[in-house]
Motif scaffolding. Sequence first.
Motif, PDB file in Angstrom:
ATOM      1  N   LYS A  49     -29.822 -18.315 -14.832  1.00 19.15           N
ATOM      2  CA  LYS A  49     -30.402 -19.718 -14.633  1.00 19.15           C
ATOM      3  C   LYS A  49     -30.240 -20.743 -15.853  1.00 19.15           C
ATOM      4  O   LYS A  49     -29.666 -21.649 -15.731  1.00 19.15           O
ATOM      5  N   SER A  50     -30.582 -20.030 -17.072  1.00 17.54           N
ATOM      6  CA  SER A  50     -30.502 -20.845 -18.321  1.00 17.54           C
ATOM      7  C   SER A  50     -28.953 -21.086 -18.707  1.00 17.54           C
ATOM      8  O   SER A  50     -28.665 -21.964 -19.605  1.00 17.54           O
ATOM      9  N   LEU A  51     -28.138 -20.299 -18.346  1.00 18.38           N
ATOM     10  CA  LEU A  51     -26.708 -20.423 -18.582  1.00 18.38           C
ATOM     11  C   LEU A  51     -25.935 -21.773 -17.811  1.00 18.38           C
ATOM     12  O   LEU A  51     -25.148 -21.988 -18.199  1.00 18.38           O
ATOM     13  N   PHE A  52     -26.585 -22.072 -16.757  1.00 22.38           N
ATOM     14  CA  PHE A  52     -25.794 -22.936 -15.926  1.00 22.38           C
ATOM     15  C   PHE A  52     -25.988 -24.479 -16.730  1.00 22.38           C
ATOM     16  O   PHE A  52     -27.007 -24.669 -17.365  1.00 22.38           O
ATOM     17  N   GLY A  53     -25.031 -24.921 -16.644  1.00 24.82           N
ATOM     18  CA  GLY A  53     -24.879 -26.236 -17.505  1.00 24.82           C
ATOM     19  C   GLY A  53     -24.825 -25.937 -18.925  1.00 24.82           C
ATOM     20  O   GLY A  53     -24.879 -27.032 -19.769  1.00 24.82           O
ATOM     21  N   VAL A  54     -24.180 -24.910 -19.484  1.00 25.52           N
ATOM     22  CA  VAL A  54     -24.170 -24.766 -20.670  1.00 25.52           C
ATOM     23  C   VAL A  54     -22.951 -25.386 -21.223  1.00 25.52           C
ATOM     24  O   VAL A  54     -22.894 -26.233 -22.422  1.00 25.52           O
ATOM     25  N   LEU A  55     -21.787 -25.392 -20.599  1.00 21.76           N
ATOM     26  CA  LEU A  55     -20.713 -26.289 -20.891  1.00 21.76           C
ATOM     27  C   LEU A  55     -20.762 -27.797 -20.709  1.00 21.76           C
ATOM     28  O   LEU A  55     -21.388 -28.048 -19.480  1.00 21.76           O
ATOM     29  N   SER A  56     -20.177 -28.560 -21.498  1.00 20.13           N
ATOM     30  CA  SER A  56     -20.446 -29.885 -21.441  1.00 20.13           C
ATOM     31  C   SER A  56     -19.311 -30.332 -20.383  1.00 20.13           C
ATOM     32  O   SER A  56     -18.498 -29.548 -20.164  1.00 20.13           O
ATOM     33  N   GLU A  57     -19.488 -31.528 -19.629  1.00 21.11           N
ATOM     34  CA  GLU A  57     -18.848 -31.819 -18.432  1.00 21.11           C
ATOM     35  C   GLU A  57     -17.252 -32.356 -18.942  1.00 21.11           C
ATOM     36  O   GLU A  57     -16.341 -32.169 -18.347  1.00 21.11           O
ATOM     37  N   ASP A  58     -17.153 -32.318 -20.441  1.00 24.05           N
ATOM     38  CA  ASP A  58     -15.791 -32.929 -20.604  1.00 24.05           C
ATOM     39  C   ASP A  58     -14.920 -31.792 -21.401  1.00 24.05           C
ATOM     40  O   ASP A  58     -13.954 -32.132 -21.714  1.00 24.05           O
ATOM     41  N   MET A  59     -15.633 -30.616 -21.337  1.00 25.23           N
ATOM     42  CA  MET A  59     -15.009 -29.462 -21.958  1.00 25.23           C
ATOM     43  C   MET A  59     -14.385 -28.618 -20.790  1.00 25.23           C
ATOM     44  O   MET A  59     -15.096 -28.303 -19.978  1.00 25.23           O
ATOM     45  N   THR A  60     -13.104 -28.122 -21.015  1.00 25.05           N
ATOM     46  CA  THR A  60     -12.449 -27.227 -20.153  1.00 25.05           C
ATOM     47  C   THR A  60     -12.920 -25.754 -20.240  1.00 25.05           C
ATOM     48  O   THR A  60     -13.335 -25.439 -21.405  1.00 25.05           O
ATOM     49  N   LEU A  61     -12.780 -25.029 -19.526  1.00 23.20           N
ATOM     50  CA  LEU A  61     -12.807 -23.599 -19.645  1.00 23.20           C
ATOM     51  C   LEU A  61     -12.101 -22.867 -20.630  1.00 23.20           C
ATOM     52  O   LEU A  61     -12.568 -22.268 -21.426  1.00 23.20           O
ATOM     53  N   GLU A  62     -10.967 -23.214 -20.733  1.00 21.44           N
ATOM     54  CA  GLU A  62      -9.913 -23.068 -21.544  1.00 21.44           C
ATOM     55  C   GLU A  62     -10.525 -23.538 -23.260  1.00 21.44           C
ATOM     56  O   GLU A  62     -10.426 -22.614 -24.088  1.00 21.44           O
ATOM     57  N   GLU A  63     -10.846 -24.602 -23.406  1.00 20.01           N
ATOM     58  CA  GLU A  63     -11.340 -25.073 -24.694  1.00 20.01           C
ATOM     59  C   GLU A  63     -12.666 -24.323 -25.040  1.00 20.01           C
ATOM     60  O   GLU A  63     -12.774 -24.041 -26.141  1.00 20.01           O
ATOM     61  N   ALA A  64     -13.291 -23.870 -24.098  1.00 18.58           N
ATOM     62  CA  ALA A  64     -14.666 -23.186 -24.412  1.00 18.58           C
ATOM     63  C   ALA A  64     -14.250 -21.696 -24.812  1.00 18.58           C
ATOM     64  O   ALA A  64     -14.945 -21.279 -25.690  1.00 18.58           O
ATOM     65  N   LYS A  65     -13.315 -20.944 -24.236  1.00 24.10           N
ATOM     66  CA  LYS A  65     -12.879 -19.937 -24.581  1.00 24.10           C
ATOM     67  C   LYS A  65     -12.266 -19.886 -25.888  1.00 24.10           C
ATOM     68  O   LYS A  65     -12.763 -19.060 -26.843  1.00 24.10           O
ATOM     69  N   GLU A  66     -11.541 -20.968 -26.368  1.00 21.12           N
ATOM     70  CA  GLU A  66     -10.800 -20.890 -27.689  1.00 21.12           C
ATOM     71  C   GLU A  66     -11.921 -21.415 -28.692  1.00 21.12           C
ATOM     72  O   GLU A  66     -11.817 -20.583 -29.914  1.00 21.12           O
ATOM     73  N   GLU A  67     -12.899 -22.190 -28.302  1.00 18.37           N
ATOM     74  CA  GLU A  67     -13.999 -22.478 -29.403  1.00 18.37           C
ATOM     75  C   GLU A  67     -14.837 -21.101 -29.490  1.00 18.37           C
ATOM     76  O   GLU A  67     -15.045 -20.793 -30.794  1.00 18.37           O
ATOM     77  N   ARG A  68     -14.998 -20.581 -28.752  1.00 16.25           N
ATOM     78  CA  ARG A  68     -15.885 -19.066 -28.980  1.00 16.25           C
ATOM     79  C   ARG A  68     -14.990 -18.018 -29.695  1.00 16.25           C
ATOM     80  O   ARG A  68     -15.310 -17.406 -30.465  1.00 16.25           O
ATOM     81  N   LEU A  69     -13.529 -17.953 -29.352  1.00 14.29           N
ATOM     82  CA  LEU A  69     -12.660 -17.053 -30.266  1.00 14.29           C
ATOM     83  C   LEU A  69     -12.692 -17.502 -31.519  1.00 14.29           C
ATOM     84  O   LEU A  69     -12.561 -16.619 -32.459  1.00 14.29           O
ATOM     85  N   ASN A  70     -12.613 -18.647 -31.866  1.00 16.99           N
ATOM     86  CA  ASN A  70     -12.673 -19.129 -33.166  1.00 16.99           C
ATOM     87  C   ASN A  70     -14.013 -18.981 -34.295  1.00 16.99           C
ATOM     88  O   ASN A  70     -13.948 -19.088 -35.200  1.00 16.99           O
ATOM     89  N   LYS A  71     -14.975 -18.726 -33.432  1.00 20.74           N
ATOM     90  CA  LYS A  71     -16.253 -18.449 -34.226  1.00 20.74           C
ATOM     91  C   LYS A  71     -16.305 -17.054 -34.610  1.00 20.74           C
ATOM     92  O   LYS A  71     -16.999 -16.740 -35.669  1.00 20.74           O
ATOM     93  N   ILE A  72     -15.459 -16.022 -34.245  1.00 15.39           N
ATOM     94  CA  ILE A  72     -15.429 -14.827 -34.553  1.00 15.39           C
ATOM     95  C   ILE A  72     -14.888 -14.744 -35.803  1.00 15.39           C
ATOM     96  O   ILE A  72     -14.097 -14.923 -36.375  1.00 15.39           O
TER      97      ILE A  72
END
Length: 71
Positions: free
Chosen positions: A48-71
């Motif tokens: 339940k806490s994970l719902f709404g984690v992504l902002s509405e203006d971010m695409t799924l691809e952008e979120a994946k890329e951001e996550r990969l860049n943090k590593i």
Amino acid sequence: MSITATELKSNLGKYLMLAETEDIYITRNGKVVAKLCNPYPDRIEVAKSLFGVLSEDMTLEEAKEERLNKI
């Protein structure tokens, strides 16, 4: 919630669904004999806490890329 063993037998499906969100105490002759509960209550809260984690203006691809860049 407290129900009788007879009520549980008559409506098992209903009480299995309710047990996902609340504990159900089963009574026989007025005494509590069992407790029906969710074995993973913390997993439901995490999901339940994970719902709404992504902002509405971010695409799924952008979120994946951001996550990969943090590593």
